[in-house]
Every structure is written in structure tokens, then in C-alpha cells.
Design a protein around this motif. Sequence first.
Motif, PDB file in Angstrom:
ATOM      1  N   UNK A   1       0.818  -1.207   0.000  1.00 40.94           N
ATOM      2  CA  UNK A   1       0.000   0.000   0.000  1.00 40.94           C
ATOM      3  C   UNK A   1       0.852   1.258   0.000  1.00 40.94           C
ATOM      4  N   UNK A   2       0.696   2.130  -1.000  1.00 36.42           N
ATOM      5  CA  UNK A   2       1.468   3.378  -1.031  1.00 36.42           C
ATOM      6  C   UNK A   2       0.839   4.419  -0.116  1.00 36.42           C
TER       7      UNK A   2
ATOM      8  N   UNK B   1      -8.447   3.657  -0.070  1.00 35.67           N
ATOM      9  CA  UNK B   1      -8.348   2.428  -0.836  1.00 35.67           C
ATOM     10  C   UNK B   1      -7.945   2.643  -2.281  1.00 35.67           C
ATOM     11  N   UNK B   2      -8.151   3.846  -2.816  1.00 37.93           N
ATOM     12  CA  UNK B   2      -7.806   4.122  -4.208  1.00 37.93           C
ATOM     13  C   UNK B   2      -6.374   4.631  -4.365  1.00 37.93           C
TER      14      UNK B   2
ATOM     15  N   UNK C   1      -0.028   4.916  -8.273  1.00 34.95           N
ATOM     16  CA  UNK C   1       1.267   4.421  -8.710  1.00 34.95           C
ATOM     17  C   UNK C   1       1.174   3.499  -9.925  1.00 34.95           C
ATOM     18  N   UNK C   2       0.008   3.438 -10.554  1.00 38.83           N
ATOM     19  CA  UNK C   2      -0.186   2.504 -11.660  1.00 38.83           C
ATOM     20  C   UNK C   2      -0.505   3.254 -12.948  1.00 38.83           C
ATOM     21  N   UNK C   3       0.059   2.757 -14.045  1.00 39.58           N
ATOM     22  CA  UNK C   3      -0.340   3.218 -15.379  1.00 39.58           C
ATOM     23  C   UNK C   3      -0.877   2.069 -16.217  1.00 39.58           C
TER      24      UNK C   3
ATOM     25  N   UNK D   1      -7.671  -8.364  -9.901  1.00 40.25           N
ATOM     26  CA  UNK D   1      -7.095  -7.133 -10.437  1.00 40.25           C
ATOM     27  C   UNK D   1      -5.630  -7.087 -10.017  1.00 40.25           C
ATOM     28  N   UNK D   2      -4.717  -6.984 -11.006  1.00 37.37           N
ATOM     29  CA  UNK D   2      -3.281  -7.029 -10.738  1.00 37.37           C
ATOM     30  C   UNK D   2      -2.578  -5.856 -11.396  1.00 37.37           C
ATOM     31  N   UNK D   3      -1.370  -5.573 -10.917  1.00 44.40           N
ATOM     32  CA  UNK D   3      -0.524  -4.596 -11.583  1.00 44.40           C
ATOM     33  C   UNK D   3       0.332  -5.306 -12.628  1.00 44.40           C
ATOM     34  N   UNK D   4       1.203  -4.567 -13.305  1.00 44.61           N
ATOM     35  CA  UNK D   4       1.978  -5.175 -14.385  1.00 44.61           C
ATOM     36  C   UNK D   4       3.079  -6.090 -13.882  1.00 44.61           C
TER      37      UNK D   4
END
Length: 325
Positions: free
Chosen positions: A95-96, A105-106, A111-113, A138-141
Amino acid sequence: MQAPTNPTAPIDDTEKSPNPISEAPPTYNSHYQPGPPAPVGYPIAGYPGPGPMGFPGLNQPGGFPIYQSGGPPAVYQPGINVNPIQPPQIPWMPGPPPPPNCPPGLEYLSQLDKILVHQQFQILDLITGFESNNRYEVKNNMGQMVYMVLEDTDDITRNAYHSIRPFVLRVVDCMGQEIMRMQRPLRYTCCCFCCSSTMQELEVQSPPGVPLGYIMQQGVFFATNFRIENEKKEHVLNIDGPCKAQCCSDTIFQIRSMDGINIGSIRRQWPGAAEAEIADIDNYEITFPLDLNVTLKAMVFAATFLIDFMFFEHSPRDDRQHDNY
């Protein structure tokens, strides 16, 4: 002759059993009215009760892992394990720090593109022909889990209305807390795009109960276009899709600013001929600028699910009927 005895006290038949049966949980009666606020303040460990309505609690089978503050990263056990002896473990994204004016929560989106959305395969749907609630990872890259998205629709509505069904989608974080809610009302589709009552829409709330914005279908003939509105119903972004879903290739919906500049896309990845015949599983890749406002990122993310239900949701019963023709 026996002496008279004192009368015995009457037996109270209404005495409660030492193990009374608990009342049945309340049913969800509406799919477009704001529901109760999501539970907050989950304990760090050992939450015994049920989680948010529609999915299991943290300590129940299939529940969500507890995030251990200061310890190793929490892991999520996917619903389908290739190796039942040693299931794969997927770490959660750390969590940033939350940026200013960001709904709780958002902050992960700051930090995501790029976001990857994977619909989970549910084998019971394929075997029984009964459609269960959709679930998405839901995942990041880097493959780290960011959210889980869980549909909360009753059985009758889900299997009677199929892809046009009204629904509630709950976005939960690694602690099982509902941080965003998406609600779609029932709108019957029509080949004529001049009737506003047939235009599909999606309300997005974050935190649950607080409007964040709206996704509105635009009445463009033979096109799949949408507009993104903020909480004040002000037009802020556009989504331009193809005239129809592309066969044997990815389907791309372009995200455009108000001046027509392309700033990202929602790409529905073609699953392949074999997987498309076996199960209804959709994967999406969402891209947008890293410095885009977190609220707009959340709205683009939410639009993915309205697109999925409108154009790519097929019930097991529909697939079986299609095979018979």
C-alpha cells in the motif's frame, strides 16, 4: 389412603432451547439503491464473522487473507489451483501513501499506469449451466494483486436477465474491506439508439455510498461509445469503442480526453478459439497516464466492467443453446 400431594408446577413449553437457531441473513432486495456502508475497522487478525454481504468472511473457506502489519506480505489463493498440493501464492501490492483528496483504498491507483483484470473461471457454471456471481482478480503489471471485484446479485436476477442484469460489484482490498462499489440499473437493450431509457449506465461509489462518478452509454448508431461523468454529472472523458467486437483479435476501447486526445485504452484480450469454446473468461488490459487523476483512473477501471457485461458476458445456458444450432 394416600396423603394429598402438592400440585406440581406447570411445565413451560415456551422455554428456549439452549442452542437457538440464528435468524437467516437478510436478503439483498435492490440492485440500484445505495446499500449500507461497508464495514470498517477490520481487526488485524482473527475476524470471525462474515465479511461484506455477498462473499465469505476472512476466516471462512474461500475468504480473503489478513494483511499482517509489519509482517510478510499477504497472499491470495486463487480459486483454481493447478497443483492442489502446493497452490500458487500471489503477493499483494504494498500500500502506497495516500495522495491528497484520495478516497480511501484508491491510493494504489496513484502508482499505476496499467491494470490487468482477469475473470475467474468457475467450473460449476460449465457443469450445471447455472450462472454464479462473477469474480475478478485485479493485478498490476508485476503480477501483484491490487483488488478483488465480486458481483453481489441474487440467483433469480442473475439467471433470468443474464448480460443485461442489474448488478452490484464490490471492489475489496487485501484486508477484505469494500473500497469501491459499482451499481448498474436494469435497462432493456434496443436496436434503436434514440431512446434514452435503453442507454446503459453505471454508478460508481467510493467509499461505498458516496458517488464518485457515472459511466453513460452514448447514443451513437452502431457504435460502442461511452462518456465518463464526475460526481456532479459533468462530462470529463470519452470512451470510443469499435463498431462491433473483433473476431479472433483483441477488442480495443480508446480513452480520449475532452479535446479528443487519446490518453489510454481498455483492451479486451482475445482468449483464443479453444478457451472461448470452453468457458466464458475475459481478460482486460487497462492503460492510462501515470499522472492521471486517481478519480479518473478509478472511473476508467469501473467502465471495464460495464463493457464486459454489455458485450462479452455469456451465460453457460446461452453457450449450450449456441452449440445446438
